[in-house]
Design a protein around this motif. Structure first.
Motif, PDB file in Angstrom:
ATOM      1  N   MET A 584       0.836  -1.202   0.000  1.00 47.25           N
ATOM      2  CA  MET A 584       0.000   0.000   0.000  1.00 47.25           C
ATOM      3  C   MET A 584       0.873   1.254   0.000  1.00 47.25           C
ATOM      4  SD  MET A 584      -2.877  -1.364   2.719  1.00 47.25           S
ATOM      5  CE  MET A 584      -3.706   0.201   2.948  1.00 47.25           C
ATOM      6  N   ARG A 585       1.942   1.211   0.767  1.00 41.74           N
ATOM      7  CA  ARG A 585       2.868   2.342   0.797  1.00 41.74           C
ATOM      8  C   ARG A 585       3.496   2.561  -0.583  1.00 41.74           C
ATOM      9  NH1 ARG A 585       8.392   2.891   4.542  1.00 41.74           N
ATOM     10  NH2 ARG A 585       8.626   5.149   4.262  1.00 41.74           N
ATOM     11  N   GLN A 586       3.878   1.468  -1.224  1.00 39.20           N
ATOM     12  CA  GLN A 586       4.483   1.573  -2.557  1.00 39.20           C
ATOM     13  C   GLN A 586       3.494   2.149  -3.565  1.00 39.20           C
ATOM     14  OE1 GLN A 586       6.557  -1.964  -3.942  1.00 39.20           O
ATOM     15  NE2 GLN A 586       6.044  -1.481  -6.077  1.00 39.20           N
ATOM     16  N   ILE A 587       2.224   1.775  -3.437  1.00 40.63           N
ATOM     17  CA  ILE A 587       1.196   2.281  -4.351  1.00 40.63           C
ATOM     18  C   ILE A 587       1.061   3.794  -4.219  1.00 40.63           C
ATOM     19  CG2 ILE A 587      -1.322   2.298  -4.727  1.00 40.63           C
ATOM     20  CD1 ILE A 587      -1.114  -0.778  -3.986  1.00 40.63           C
ATOM     21  N   LEU A 588       1.140   4.292  -2.982  1.00 35.83           N
ATOM     22  CA  LEU A 588       1.093   5.741  -2.778  1.00 35.83           C
ATOM     23  C   LEU A 588       2.299   6.427  -3.409  1.00 35.83           C
ATOM     24  CD1 LEU A 588      -0.098   6.714   0.819  1.00 35.83           C
ATOM     25  CD2 LEU A 588      -1.178   7.222  -1.369  1.00 35.83           C
ATOM     26  N   ALA A 589       3.448   5.749  -3.379  1.00 31.03           N
ATOM     27  CA  ALA A 589       4.697   6.380  -3.821  1.00 31.03           C
ATOM     28  C   ALA A 589       4.843   6.396  -5.335  1.00 31.03           C
ATOM     29  CB  ALA A 589       5.887   5.657  -3.194  1.00 31.03           C
ATOM     30  N   GLU A 590       4.338   5.379  -6.021  1.00 33.61           N
ATOM     31  CA  GLU A 590       4.583   5.302  -7.454  1.00 33.61           C
ATOM     32  C   GLU A 590       3.558   6.099  -8.241  1.00 33.61           C
ATOM     33  OE1 GLU A 590       4.666   1.115  -7.945  1.00 33.61           O
ATOM     34  OE2 GLU A 590       2.501   0.881  -8.055  1.00 33.61           O
ATOM     35  N   GLU A 613       1.646  13.298  -1.306  1.00 31.98           N
ATOM     36  CA  GLU A 613       2.922  13.918  -1.664  1.00 31.98           C
ATOM     37  C   GLU A 613       3.060  15.299  -1.023  1.00 31.98           C
ATOM     38  OE1 GLU A 613       5.615  14.891  -5.652  1.00 31.98           O
ATOM     39  OE2 GLU A 613       3.488  14.387  -5.842  1.00 31.98           O
ATOM     40  N   ALA A 614       1.981  16.058  -1.002  1.00 31.75           N
ATOM     41  CA  ALA A 614       2.016  17.387  -0.393  1.00 31.75           C
ATOM     42  C   ALA A 614       2.305  17.309   1.103  1.00 31.75           C
ATOM     43  CB  ALA A 614       0.687  18.097  -0.637  1.00 31.75           C
ATOM     44  N   ALA A 615       1.865  16.212   1.728  1.00 30.83           N
ATOM     45  CA  ALA A 615       2.083  16.046   3.162  1.00 30.83           C
ATOM     46  C   ALA A 615       3.414  15.382   3.491  1.00 30.83           C
ATOM     47  CB  ALA A 615       0.946  15.218   3.752  1.00 30.83           C
ATOM     48  N   GLY A 616       4.110  14.874   2.468  1.00 32.80           N
ATOM     49  CA  GLY A 616       5.370  14.190   2.704  1.00 32.80           C
ATOM     50  C   GLY A 616       5.265  12.684   2.732  1.00 32.80           C
ATOM     51  N   LEU A 617       4.042  12.151   2.590  1.00 33.28           N
ATOM     52  CA  LEU A 617       3.850  10.700   2.520  1.00 33.28           C
ATOM     53  C   LEU A 617       4.193  10.202   1.115  1.00 33.28           C
ATOM     54  CD1 LEU A 617       0.404  10.092   4.288  1.00 33.28           C
ATOM     55  CD2 LEU A 617       2.604   9.268   5.076  1.00 33.28           C
ATOM     56  N   PRO A 618       4.572   8.903   1.005  1.00 32.82           N
ATOM     57  CA  PRO A 618       4.749   7.947   2.093  1.00 32.82           C
ATOM     58  C   PRO A 618       6.190   7.879   2.602  1.00 32.82           C
ATOM     59  CG  PRO A 618       4.832   6.767   0.048  1.00 32.82           C
ATOM     60  CD  PRO A 618       4.649   8.229  -0.314  1.00 32.82           C
ATOM     61  N   ASP A 619       7.119   8.678   1.984  1.00 38.64           N
ATOM     62  CA  ASP A 619       8.511   8.624   2.439  1.00 38.64           C
ATOM     63  C   ASP A 619       8.608   8.957   3.917  1.00 38.64           C
ATOM     64  OD1 ASP A 619       9.302   7.973  -0.102  1.00 38.64           O
ATOM     65  OD2 ASP A 619       9.724  10.037  -0.696  1.00 38.64           O
ATOM     66  N   LYS A 620       7.930  10.026   4.300  1.00 43.67           N
ATOM     67  CA  LYS A 620       7.924  10.434   5.698  1.00 43.67           C
ATOM     68  C   LYS A 620       6.797   9.691   6.402  1.00 43.67           C
ATOM     69  CE  LYS A 620       8.077  14.662   8.482  1.00 43.67           C
ATOM     70  NZ  LYS A 620       7.923  16.139   8.471  1.00 43.67           N
ATOM     71  N   GLN A 621       7.071   9.140   7.565  1.00 49.53           N
ATOM     72  CA  GLN A 621       6.061   8.339   8.254  1.00 49.53           C
ATOM     73  C   GLN A 621       5.454   9.043   9.462  1.00 49.53           C
ATOM     74  OE1 GLN A 621       8.790   4.556   7.707  1.00 49.53           O
ATOM     75  NE2 GLN A 621       6.787   3.881   8.416  1.00 49.53           N
ATOM     76  N   LEU A 622       6.100  10.105   9.942  1.00 49.05           N
ATOM     77  CA  LEU A 622       5.560  10.905  11.043  1.00 49.05           C
ATOM     78  C   LEU A 622       5.145  12.255  10.474  1.00 49.05           C
ATOM     79  CD1 LEU A 622       5.057  11.112  14.142  1.00 49.05           C
ATOM     80  CD2 LEU A 622       7.313  12.220  14.286  1.00 49.05           C
ATOM     81  N   ILE A 623       3.869  12.527  10.485  1.00 51.39           N
ATOM     82  CA  ILE A 623       3.320  13.732   9.863  1.00 51.39           C
ATOM     83  C   ILE A 623       2.727  14.637  10.939  1.00 51.39           C
ATOM     84  CG2 ILE A 623       1.677  14.635   8.184  1.00 51.39           C
ATOM     85  CD1 ILE A 623       3.887  12.950   6.926  1.00 51.39           C
ATOM     86  N   ASN A 624       3.131  15.899  10.918  1.00 55.16           N
ATOM     87  CA  ASN A 624       2.566  16.871  11.845  1.00 55.16           C
ATOM     88  C   ASN A 624       1.203  17.329  11.329  1.00 55.16           C
ATOM     89  OD1 ASN A 624       2.571  20.200  12.578  1.00 55.16           O
ATOM     90  ND2 ASN A 624       2.919  18.738  14.235  1.00 55.16           N
ATOM     91  N   LEU A 625       0.178  17.199  12.166  1.00 55.23           N
ATOM     92  CA  LEU A 625      -1.180  17.582  11.792  1.00 55.23           C
ATOM     93  C   LEU A 625      -1.555  18.967  12.316  1.00 55.23           C
ATOM     94  CD1 LEU A 625      -3.039  14.188  12.457  1.00 55.23           C
ATOM     95  CD2 LEU A 625      -2.041  15.016  10.319  1.00 55.23           C
ATOM     96  N   GLY A 626      -0.603  19.626  12.998  1.00 54.59           N
ATOM     97  CA  GLY A 626      -0.875  20.934  13.567  1.00 54.59           C
ATOM     98  C   GLY A 626      -0.516  20.969  15.034  1.00 54.59           C
TER      99      GLY A 626
END
Length: 744
Positions: A584-590, A613-626
């Motif tokens: 699933m992660r790979q699908i988001l990346a390609e 991609e705008a949020a930094g996923l899926p390369d980045k796994q910890l995302i700041n939501l605010g």
């Protein structure tokens, strides 16, 4: 001599009568192993590839040419319906021979069972639970019944590879071998084996035979596959999309009411005049979907063309649905769960719909394999449904998890032919309790040493230590599950008898406390937790009002009304393998599109990738939501995710200042913390590097009852089983390593 010439005359006649011009390579390969070796055999091939004939043609030939003095072939299947189906099939093959075919399960009459006991020969078809009952209640007859047992055929082998039910089955086979003094060969049949070597080892454990797995070049599989996405209301993702997409596989044959649910309308529109299956992932959803589709028929003044089939329906209703499905002239669509996933003959189905993604590649393949028989391609229409997100919804809620999971399941098989492997290295203490009590029930009084020699030596318990078994026996004696006699022997205690004397003891899978539902003289099925009088329930695809509840007999009496309400049968989500989440992660990346995605699904995936991609996923796994709120995307399986949740709470929470932890397993963990992202990675890496006991991931005084018989175990063993067999720390550490690499 060619294979056909080696078959018994009645087998040759059967082949001639079917107009077969040649044998399939799988059938030739199976015959060579069964005729020319003393080895086990694993046949892994697609649905409708002739596996049953491949196994039974040479077996029945042997039974006809060398008559046995007992049951000579034991056929084990996971479902009574599958046994009933194969019973008719084998009776047809054996016509004109002296080889009898018997079936033995809860729906078979006592008279038929008595006939088998008087003349135990030929083939006996049985479920694991009925085999358990047979070994317990007919213990002294086992040598007579099975003294010349030569073959054990295990159908749908994949369904036994990842559960205690499989462990129970293979424990029973070893016990049967010892009691009857036999060493039968095992033949495993499956359409969805991803790792044949591992499955072959599982099949052969404790058999005393090597296992052969013929490599046969199969015919190329043709699939008609589509995947569409629907919001349950409002505009659709593809309304203004110009992306290339899969066209609808067939024209609509009906039109749902104007305000119909878009996803269910899509199913309604493409099932009229067809024979179809609609798979759901729970009995609750199955009931809800069937209710809605039937309402559409009623609204349009059309005959009802939808049926329902799941495990809580009465045997009469299930068998009625199966009979109608086999009727070539009945263009009926059946809403179903995993009960129709396995190899029951349901006639010439034209297509299968799957609402939301199933949990496993194996489930996807089995469900699609229900169609495409007799030379036609298998046809699966995925229907992914999603609520429109609220305007202030955060990133993790905005991702279409079911769509991503469905694509991942398909791609794992298309790219790698990967299917979930067997689970290994377990501490199955719940099953250990069950087999201990079963052995005492069957064999009567025995010394602790003799009991241990009979139970602990079973292959499935290879990882259980003698010390742990000693702890278990002492606890069972203390709680009167087992009684210590004056002679120092062990027998079933009074508390144990209350467990073992219940017919539900024969099953090791978890069951809810169920009530049978009756409308006048018809039994509809069973439900969990009946509501108060006057309230409504949903079962058998209709809505009913509760008139009376007999709690002593566990019966509910109802009458039918119109309407729509949710059902509840106690279903739980399935186990999702780490490899599925990684895909699933790979699908988001390609960037590539998938040819089976239709307009809405292609557009929804495209916008999801842009958002990720705008949020930094899926390369980045910890995302700041605010502010201090974050979301962690571990991309790992259900049991490693569960371990990671506990690791964060118990090992990292104080250093991170974690609060407001909220998880949607196994997709993401949302929380607030007092440290920076860099500190989060540093602390996570430091704590994961420490050498801690898996038991450290249990809360103080926690006794996580997970399996059916855990409540009868000592607390220490329950905790140990959960820590070492449920929590996947090896995969958790791999996932943490992946997360903390972002620190560099």
């Amino acid at each position: 001599m060619d294979t056909f010439s080696r078959y018994a005359p009645f087998i040759q006649d059967y082949i001639y009568s079917r107009g077969w011009e040649t044998l399939r390579p799988l059938q030739t390969a199976a015959a060579q192993v069964i005729f020319d070796t003393d080895d086990n055999l694993l046949l892994s091939a697609s649905t409708a590839s002739g596996k049953t004939e491949a196994a039974f043609f040479p077996i029945l030939t042997d039974l006809a040419e060398n008559p046995a003095d007992s049951i000579a072939c034991l056929y084990i299947a996971p479902l009574k319906a599958l046994i009933n189906d194969q019973y008719d099939r084998l009776k047809d093959i054996c016509e004109g021979s002296d080889v009898p075919v018997w079936r033995y399960h809860g729906d078979v009459s006592a008279a038929q069972k008595r006939k088998m006991f008087k003349r135990p020969q030929g083939v006996l078809q049985i479920t694991p639970e009925s085999l358990e009952s047979l070994i317990i209640n007919k213990h002294a007859d086992i040598p007579r019944l099975f003294g010349d047992l030569r073959y054990v055929v295990i159908d749908e082998l994949h369904s036994f590879l990842r559960s205690d039910r499989g462990g129970q089955t293979f424990c029973l086979l070893e016990r049967l071998n010892r009691l009857a003094g036999v060493k039968p060969r095992r033949i495993g049949l499956s359409a969805t084996i991803g790792d044949p070597k591992a499955a072959g080892q599982f099949l052969g454990d404790g058999s005393g035979h090597q296992t052969r797995i013929p490599k046969v070049k199969s015919r190329p599989q043709r699939w008609h596959l589509s995947m569409e996405h629907f919001y349950k209301s409002g505009d659709q993702a593809g309304d203004h999309s110009a992306l290339p997409a899969q066209a609808v596989l067939d024209q609509a044959s009906d039109q749902a009411p104007e305000l119909a649910d878009p996803g269910l309308a899509y199913i309604f529109d493409h099932t009229r005049g067809k024979k179809c299956l609609v798979f759901t992932n729970s009995r609750e959803e199955c009931e809800a979907v069937c209710q809605v589709l039937r309402q559409y028929c009623e609204y349009k003044h059309e005959p009802d063309r939808f049926m329902i089939h799941h495990g809580n329906l009465s045997a009469a209703l299930r068998q009625g649905a199966e009979a109608i499905m086999k009727d070539e002239d009945a263009n009926i669509t059946t809403c179903a769960t995993a009960t129709l996933e396995l190899g029951i003959d349901v006639g010439q189905l034209e297509r299968a719909f799957q609402i939301e993604a199933p949990f496993t590649v194996s489930g996807f393949l089995q469900r699609m394999g229900r169609t495409g028989r007799r030379g036609n391609p298998a046809e699966m229409w995925f229907v992914m449904r999603e609520e429109q997100a609220e305007s202030r919804a955060m990133l993790p809620v905005l991702l279409p998890w079911s769509l991503l999971q469905g694509i991942a399941l398909v791609e794992l098989y298309l790219q790698e032919c990967w299917v979930e492997p067997p689970r290994d290295h377990q501490l199955p203490y719940s099953l250990l309790y069950h087999q201990t009590m079963s052995t005492l029930m069957a064999g009567g009084e025995m010394s602790p040493a003799e009991l241990a020699s009979r139970v602990l030596t079973l292959s499935y318990f290879r990882w259980v230590s003698q010390d742990d078994y000693r702890v278990l026996l002492r606890h069972l004696i203390k709680t009167d599950q087992i009684q210590l006699t004056e002679n120092g022997g062990l027998i079933v205690g009074l508390a144990g008898e209350r467990v073992t004397n219940n017919f539900k003891f024969y099953a090791v899978f978890q069951e809810n406390e169920e009530y049978s539902v009756h409308a006048e003289s018809e039994e509809l099925g069973t439900i969990v937790k009946p509501p108060p009088l006057g309230e409504k329930i949903a079962i058998a695809g209709h809505v009913w009002v509760v008139e009376e509840i007999d709690r002593r007999r566990r019966q509910v009496y109802v009458h039918q009304v119109k309407g729509q309400i949710p059902a509840y049968f106690g279903d739980v989500a399935g186990d999702i393998h780490p490899k599925v989440l990684q895909q699933m992660r790979q699908i988001l990346a390609e960037k590539r599109q998938y040819p089976y995605l239709m307009k809405n699904a292609a557009a929804r995936l495209s916008e999801t990738r842009a958002m990720a991609e705008a949020a930094g996923l899926p390369d980045k796994q910890l995302i700041n939501l605010g502010a201090k709120t974050y979301c962690l995307f571990p991309w790992t399986g259900s049991y490693a995710f569960l371990a990671l949740e506990r690791f964060l709470r118990l090992k990292c929470a104080s250093r991170l200042g974690l609060k407001n932890i909220d998880s949607v397993r196994p997709y993401y963990i949302q929380f607030s913390m007092d440290v920076s992202e860099g500190d989060f990675y540093q602390i996570l890496a430091e704590e994961a590097a420490k050498d801690f006991d898996p038991l450290d991931l249990l809360y103080p005084k926690e006794v996580p009852v997970f399996d059916k018989y855990d409540e009868y175990l000592p607390d220490d063993l329950v905790r140990k089983e959960f820590a070492y067999s449920v929590l996947d720390l090896t995969e958790m550490r791999r996932a943490i390593g992946e997360i903390t690499r972002q620190m560099a």
